[in-house]
Scaffold this motif. Sequence first.
Motif, PDB file in Angstrom:
ATOM      1  N   ASP A  10      43.475  70.816  79.870  1.00 24.28           N
ATOM      2  CA  ASP A  10      43.268  71.749  78.836  1.00 24.28           C
ATOM      3  C   ASP A  10      44.745  72.107  78.334  1.00 24.28           C
ATOM      4  OD1 ASP A  10      40.346  72.588  78.547  1.00 24.28           O
ATOM      5  OD2 ASP A  10      40.742  72.413  80.980  1.00 24.28           O
ATOM      6  N   ILE A  11      44.789  71.993  76.985  1.00 23.22           N
ATOM      7  CA  ILE A  11      45.908  72.847  76.292  1.00 23.22           C
ATOM      8  C   ILE A  11      45.643  74.334  75.937  1.00 23.22           C
ATOM      9  CG2 ILE A  11      47.299  72.652  74.178  1.00 23.22           C
ATOM     10  CD1 ILE A  11      47.206  69.968  75.645  1.00 23.22           C
ATOM     11  N   ALA A  31      42.008  71.266  72.192  1.00 26.73           N
ATOM     12  CA  ALA A  31      42.240  69.967  72.332  1.00 26.73           C
ATOM     13  C   ALA A  31      42.336  69.570  73.685  1.00 26.73           C
ATOM     14  CB  ALA A  31      43.585  69.370  71.686  1.00 26.73           C
ATOM     15  N   ASP A  32      41.752  68.475  74.546  1.00 28.55           N
ATOM     16  CA  ASP A  32      41.864  68.301  75.998  1.00 28.55           C
ATOM     17  C   ASP A  32      42.180  66.802  76.075  1.00 28.55           C
ATOM     18  OD1 ASP A  32      40.884  70.895  76.684  1.00 28.55           O
ATOM     19  OD2 ASP A  32      38.866  70.106  75.660  1.00 28.55           O
ATOM     20  N   VAL A  50      41.479  61.505  74.630  1.00 31.86           N
ATOM     21  CA  VAL A  50      41.715  62.537  74.008  1.00 31.86           C
ATOM     22  C   VAL A  50      40.350  63.116  73.324  1.00 31.86           C
ATOM     23  CG1 VAL A  50      43.205  63.956  72.210  1.00 31.86           C
ATOM     24  CG2 VAL A  50      44.328  62.058  73.465  1.00 31.86           C
ATOM     25  N   VAL A  51      40.131  64.491  73.691  1.00 27.27           N
ATOM     26  CA  VAL A  51      38.889  65.024  72.787  1.00 27.27           C
ATOM     27  C   VAL A  51      38.925  66.359  72.225  1.00 27.27           C
ATOM     28  CG1 VAL A  51      37.429  63.621  74.785  1.00 27.27           C
ATOM     29  CG2 VAL A  51      38.119  66.017  75.308  1.00 27.27           C
ATOM     30  N   ASP A  52      38.199  66.600  71.673  1.00 30.18           N
ATOM     31  CA  ASP A  52      38.019  67.897  70.848  1.00 30.18           C
ATOM     32  C   ASP A  52      39.230  68.162  69.897  1.00 30.18           C
ATOM     33  OD1 ASP A  52      35.671  68.466  72.392  1.00 30.18           O
ATOM     34  OD2 ASP A  52      36.720  69.448  73.989  1.00 30.18           O
ATOM     35  N   VAL A  53      39.821  67.192  69.428  1.00 33.21           N
ATOM     36  CA  VAL A  53      40.897  67.521  68.456  1.00 33.21           C
ATOM     37  C   VAL A  53      40.342  68.009  67.120  1.00 33.21           C
ATOM     38  CG1 VAL A  53      42.629  66.599  67.102  1.00 33.21           C
ATOM     39  CG2 VAL A  53      42.478  65.907  69.258  1.00 33.21           C
ATOM     40  N   GLU A  54      39.024  67.423  66.791  1.00 34.30           N
ATOM     41  CA  GLU A  54      38.322  67.958  65.472  1.00 34.30           C
ATOM     42  C   GLU A  54      37.921  69.455  65.665  1.00 34.30           C
ATOM     43  OE1 GLU A  54      35.140  67.224  68.425  1.00 34.30           O
ATOM     44  OE2 GLU A  54      36.795  66.101  68.114  1.00 34.30           O
ATOM     45  N   GLU A  55      37.829  70.185  66.982  1.00 30.80           N
ATOM     46  CA  GLU A  55      37.619  71.502  67.088  1.00 30.80           C
ATOM     47  C   GLU A  55      38.613  72.217  66.535  1.00 30.80           C
ATOM     48  OE1 GLU A  55      36.137  72.366  70.820  1.00 30.80           O
ATOM     49  OE2 GLU A  55      34.031  71.675  70.595  1.00 30.80           O
TER      50      GLU A  55
END
Length: 158
Positions: free
Chosen positions: A76-77, A96-97, A108-113
């Motif tokens: 987790d960032i 971003a994770d 890499v996931v959840d950058v769109e969030e």
Amino acid sequence: MKEFSLYRRRIIPNECILLKDDEIVSFDSERLVTRWNTIRPKKDIHHGISCFFLAEGLKVSKFYGHDGQLLYWYIDIISHEWDEDTSSLYVTDLLADVIIYPDGFVKVVDVEELAEALEKGDITDAVLCDALRKLNRILTAIYSREFKTLSDYLESFE
């Protein structure tokens, strides 16, 4: 070890949860190591161990299944705040994770969030830039095989 409260803040959804059941394994000004079971039961994830690398803005976790097998590393960032008055550590998930699977595959996931949070005004430009810089640093470390330093530290507590 000094008693304190640990909170997890999330931007999406907007929540702040006291992690009252997490076991504090180690804590100093640079790192916090916890063992935990999932807050809400999940079909695949059962428990894990995490290290909050406070200066680096990262939480590195190992997620385990019900059978005790490693499912993946989860990074987790984060940002954090210490409240001296209440002896509380507030850790904010900056969305971003990075997931590293046992076979070495990196996702890499959840950058769109991050974009959604900025558009809604839930984060500032400065928070977005901070999260992206931290994401870049951890990806650079993973691709250059320097992630092992962080993972070895966490594994020393298992």
